[in-house]
Design a protein around this motif. Structure first.
Motif, PDB file in Angstrom:
ATOM      1  N   ARG A  24     -23.273 -48.158   7.670  1.00 17.80           N
ATOM      2  CA  ARG A  24     -22.649 -49.402   7.205  1.00 17.80           C
ATOM      3  C   ARG A  24     -21.490 -48.995   6.312  1.00 17.80           C
ATOM      4  O   ARG A  24     -21.664 -48.287   5.316  1.00 17.80           O
ATOM      5  CB  ARG A  24     -23.631 -50.286   6.447  1.00 17.80           C
ATOM      6  CG  ARG A  24     -22.979 -51.596   6.058  1.00 17.80           C
ATOM      7  CD  ARG A  24     -23.967 -52.677   5.775  1.00 17.80           C
ATOM      8  NE  ARG A  24     -23.261 -53.912   5.489  1.00 17.80           N
ATOM      9  CZ  ARG A  24     -23.701 -54.845   4.680  1.00 17.80           C
ATOM     10  NH1 ARG A  24     -24.872 -54.707   4.101  1.00 17.80           N
ATOM     11  NH2 ARG A  24     -22.983 -55.927   4.470  1.00 17.80           N
ATOM     12  N   ARG A  25     -20.310 -49.450   6.700  1.00 16.72           N
ATOM     13  CA  ARG A  25     -19.104 -49.090   5.968  1.00 16.72           C
ATOM     14  C   ARG A  25     -19.150 -49.666   4.555  1.00 16.72           C
ATOM     15  O   ARG A  25     -19.670 -50.749   4.337  1.00 16.72           O
ATOM     16  CB  ARG A  25     -17.873 -49.601   6.711  1.00 16.72           C
ATOM     17  CG  ARG A  25     -17.714 -48.910   8.076  1.00 16.72           C
ATOM     18  CD  ARG A  25     -16.606 -49.514   8.897  1.00 16.72           C
ATOM     19  NE  ARG A  25     -15.309 -49.486   8.271  1.00 16.72           N
ATOM     20  CZ  ARG A  25     -14.472 -48.453   8.286  1.00 16.72           C
ATOM     21  NH1 ARG A  25     -14.817 -47.346   8.925  1.00 16.72           N
ATOM     22  NH2 ARG A  25     -13.312 -48.527   7.690  1.00 16.72           N
ATOM     23  N   ALA A  26     -18.601 -48.933   3.618  1.00 19.65           N
ATOM     24  CA  ALA A  26     -18.533 -49.410   2.239  1.00 19.65           C
ATOM     25  C   ALA A  26     -17.740 -50.714   2.197  1.00 19.65           C
ATOM     26  O   ALA A  26     -16.732 -50.863   2.898  1.00 19.65           O
ATOM     27  CB  ALA A  26     -17.877 -48.352   1.351  1.00 19.65           C
ATOM     28  N   ARG A  55     -16.227 -33.934  13.523  1.00 16.66           N
ATOM     29  CA  ARG A  55     -15.604 -33.795  12.207  1.00 16.66           C
ATOM     30  C   ARG A  55     -15.871 -35.028  11.353  1.00 16.66           C
ATOM     31  O   ARG A  55     -16.271 -34.934  10.193  1.00 16.66           O
ATOM     32  CB  ARG A  55     -14.093 -33.558  12.344  1.00 16.66           C
ATOM     33  CG  ARG A  55     -13.367 -33.477  10.989  1.00 16.66           C
ATOM     34  CD  ARG A  55     -11.855 -33.341  11.139  1.00 16.66           C
ATOM     35  NE  ARG A  55     -11.258 -34.304  12.035  1.00 16.66           N
ATOM     36  CZ  ARG A  55     -11.048 -35.597  11.752  1.00 16.66           C
ATOM     37  NH1 ARG A  55     -11.412 -36.092  10.589  1.00 16.66           N
ATOM     38  NH2 ARG A  55     -10.474 -36.392  12.644  1.00 16.66           N
ATOM     39  N   GLU A  56     -15.648 -36.206  11.935  1.00 20.77           N
ATOM     40  CA  GLU A  56     -15.848 -37.448  11.191  1.00 20.77           C
ATOM     41  C   GLU A  56     -17.318 -37.640  10.792  1.00 20.77           C
ATOM     42  O   GLU A  56     -17.602 -38.126   9.703  1.00 20.77           O
ATOM     43  CB  GLU A  56     -15.354 -38.642  12.008  1.00 20.77           C
ATOM     44  CG  GLU A  56     -13.842 -38.742  12.085  1.00 20.77           C
ATOM     45  CD  GLU A  56     -13.207 -39.248  10.789  1.00 20.77           C
ATOM     46  OE1 GLU A  56     -13.910 -39.859   9.958  1.00 20.77           O
ATOM     47  OE2 GLU A  56     -11.995 -39.033  10.608  1.00 20.77           O
ATOM     48  N   THR A  57     -18.238 -37.258  11.656  1.00 16.28           N
ATOM     49  CA  THR A  57     -19.662 -37.359  11.336  1.00 16.28           C
ATOM     50  C   THR A  57     -20.003 -36.451  10.158  1.00 16.28           C
ATOM     51  O   THR A  57     -20.723 -36.864   9.240  1.00 16.28           O
ATOM     52  CB  THR A  57     -20.516 -37.017  12.574  1.00 16.28           C
ATOM     53  OG1 THR A  57     -20.197 -37.950  13.615  1.00 16.28           O
ATOM     54  CG2 THR A  57     -22.003 -37.083  12.268  1.00 16.28           C
ATOM     55  N   ALA A  58     -19.464 -35.247  10.166  1.00 12.88           N
ATOM     56  CA  ALA A  58     -19.691 -34.329   9.042  1.00 12.88           C
ATOM     57  C   ALA A  58     -19.094 -34.899   7.752  1.00 12.88           C
ATOM     58  O   ALA A  58     -19.737 -34.869   6.698  1.00 12.88           O
ATOM     59  CB  ALA A  58     -19.089 -32.965   9.349  1.00 12.88           C
ATOM     60  N   GLU A  59     -17.892 -35.452   7.834  1.00 12.60           N
ATOM     61  CA  GLU A  59     -17.235 -36.001   6.643  1.00 12.60           C
ATOM     62  C   GLU A  59     -17.962 -37.234   6.103  1.00 12.60           C
ATOM     63  O   GLU A  59     -18.120 -37.380   4.894  1.00 12.60           O
ATOM     64  CB  GLU A  59     -15.783 -36.380   6.962  1.00 12.60           C
ATOM     65  CG  GLU A  59     -14.871 -35.202   7.178  1.00 12.60           C
ATOM     66  CD  GLU A  59     -13.467 -35.610   7.633  1.00 12.60           C
ATOM     67  OE1 GLU A  59     -13.147 -36.822   7.654  1.00 12.60           O
ATOM     68  OE2 GLU A  59     -12.674 -34.706   7.976  1.00 12.60           O
ATOM     69  N   GLU A  60     -18.392 -38.119   6.988  1.00 13.06           N
ATOM     70  CA  GLU A  60     -18.959 -39.392   6.556  1.00 13.06           C
ATOM     71  C   GLU A  60     -20.423 -39.313   6.135  1.00 13.06           C
ATOM     72  O   GLU A  60     -20.830 -39.981   5.187  1.00 13.06           O
ATOM     73  CB  GLU A  60     -18.818 -40.438   7.666  1.00 13.06           C
ATOM     74  CG  GLU A  60     -17.395 -40.876   7.893  1.00 13.06           C
ATOM     75  CD  GLU A  60     -17.248 -41.909   8.994  1.00 13.06           C
ATOM     76  OE1 GLU A  60     -18.270 -42.463   9.458  1.00 13.06           O
ATOM     77  OE2 GLU A  60     -16.101 -42.163   9.403  1.00 13.06           O
ATOM     78  N   THR A 105     -17.453 -43.359  -0.677  1.00  8.30           N
ATOM     79  CA  THR A 105     -16.234 -44.173  -0.612  1.00  8.30           C
ATOM     80  C   THR A 105     -16.045 -44.780   0.770  1.00  8.30           C
ATOM     81  O   THR A 105     -15.276 -45.722   0.925  1.00  8.30           O
ATOM     82  CB  THR A 105     -14.985 -43.342  -0.973  1.00  8.30           C
ATOM     83  OG1 THR A 105     -14.878 -42.237  -0.060  1.00  8.30           O
ATOM     84  CG2 THR A 105     -15.060 -42.842  -2.406  1.00  8.30           C
ATOM     85  N   GLU A 106     -16.762 -44.243   1.776  1.00  8.27           N
ATOM     86  CA  GLU A 106     -16.631 -44.742   3.147  1.00  8.27           C
ATOM     87  C   GLU A 106     -17.907 -45.384   3.680  1.00  8.27           C
ATOM     88  O   GLU A 106     -17.845 -46.305   4.488  1.00  8.27           O
ATOM     89  CB  GLU A 106     -16.241 -43.603   4.099  1.00  8.27           C
ATOM     90  CG  GLU A 106     -14.842 -43.082   3.903  1.00  8.27           C
ATOM     91  CD  GLU A 106     -14.458 -42.086   4.980  1.00  8.27           C
ATOM     92  OE1 GLU A 106     -14.723 -42.355   6.166  1.00  8.27           O
ATOM     93  OE2 GLU A 106     -13.897 -41.034   4.635  1.00  8.27           O
ATOM     94  N   VAL A 107     -19.068 -44.865   3.274  1.00  8.72           N
ATOM     95  CA  VAL A 107     -20.344 -45.282   3.865  1.00  8.72           C
ATOM     96  C   VAL A 107     -21.292 -45.797   2.782  1.00  8.72           C
ATOM     97  O   VAL A 107     -21.608 -45.073   1.840  1.00  8.72           O
ATOM     98  CB  VAL A 107     -21.001 -44.102   4.624  1.00  8.72           C
ATOM     99  CG1 VAL A 107     -22.338 -44.517   5.213  1.00  8.72           C
ATOM    100  CG2 VAL A 107     -20.073 -43.581   5.711  1.00  8.72           C
TER     101      VAL A 107
END
Length: 179
Positions: A24-26, A55-60, A105-107
Motif C-alpha cells: 500500500r503506497r504511502a 530493483r524496485e522491489t528491493a528498494e521498496e 516514504t513510499e510504502v
C-alpha cells in the motif's frame, strides 16, 4: 511514453496454497498515494522489465533480487491515466514477511494475501470512481485492491486457471483513503 515494471510476487503456504504480495503506497505520495499496488516503478537506463521490477522491489520492500526467482512477464500495458507503459513481471520468493524492510516514504504497509481469498467471489466486485470509471476490485479485510493492480491480479488468476465466476454487477465504492 515512460516505461515501468511491477513485480507479482507469489509464495507458497506450508499447506500448499499460494499467496500474492501487495503493498500500500504511502498516503504522502502525490501520484496514487494510499492505493494498493505491486512493488515497481520506472525503468532506469536500459534495464529490462525484470531488472526494473527486481530493483524496485528491493528498494521498496527490501527483498534482494537474488531472493526472487523471475518466472515470466506479461505484455506491457498502458495505464489509463498517466504516461506509463507498465510490464508486469512474475516471480516467486520465500514469503517471509518478517524479512521485509519497507521504504516508509513510499510504502505504508504490505500484505501477503492468500490466492484463495483473491479467487473467492465473495471478495470480488466492481469499483466505481466518483468520475464514473469502473473496473474489478478485491475487498479483503478492509483492503481495497482496485485499478491497474486489480486488473493485473485478475489477469494472473485467469491465466493460472484460478478465476471463479463473480458478480460484476455488485458495485463497491472505493474509500477516499484508497484512491
Amino acid at each position: 511514453m515512460r516505461l515501468a515494471a511491477v513485480m507479482i510476487l507469489i509464495s507458497q503456504d506450508p499447506d500448499g496454497g499460494e499467496r500474492m504480495l501487495f503493498t500500500r503506497r504511502a498516503a504522502t505520495i502525490g501520484f496514487q498515494g494510499g492505493q494498493v499496488s505491486f512493488p515497481g516503478g520506472s525503468r532506469e537506463g536500459d534495464e529490462t522489465p525484470a531488472e526494473t521490477a527486481l530493483r524496485e522491489t528491493a528498494e521498496e520492500i527490501g527483498i534482494p533480487p537474488e531472493n526472487i526467482k523471475v518466472t515470466g512477464e506479461y505484455e506491457a500495458f498502458k495505464l489509463a491515466r498517466g504516461s506509463f507503459r507498465v510490464t508486469p513481471v512474475t516471480g516467486t520468493w520465500n514469503g517471509d514477511m518478517q524479512a521485509l524492510t519497507l521504504q516508509e516514504t513510499e510504502v505504508a504497509n504490505a500484505a501477503n494475501i492468500p490466492v484463495s481469498m483473491l479467487a473467492d467471489p465473495a471478495n470480488r466486485a466492481s469499483w466505481r470512481h466518483p468520475d464514473g470509471a469502473t473496473g474489478p476490485v478485491f475487498v479483503i479485510d478492509g483492503f481495497y485492491i482496485w485499478g491497474f493492480t486489480a486488473y493485473i491480479a485478475s489477469l494472473w488468476l485467469r491465466r493460472n486457471g484460478l478465476e471463479l465466476s463473480w458478480d460484476m454487477r455488485r458495485i463497491v465504492e472505493v474509500p477516499a483513503d484508497f484512491r
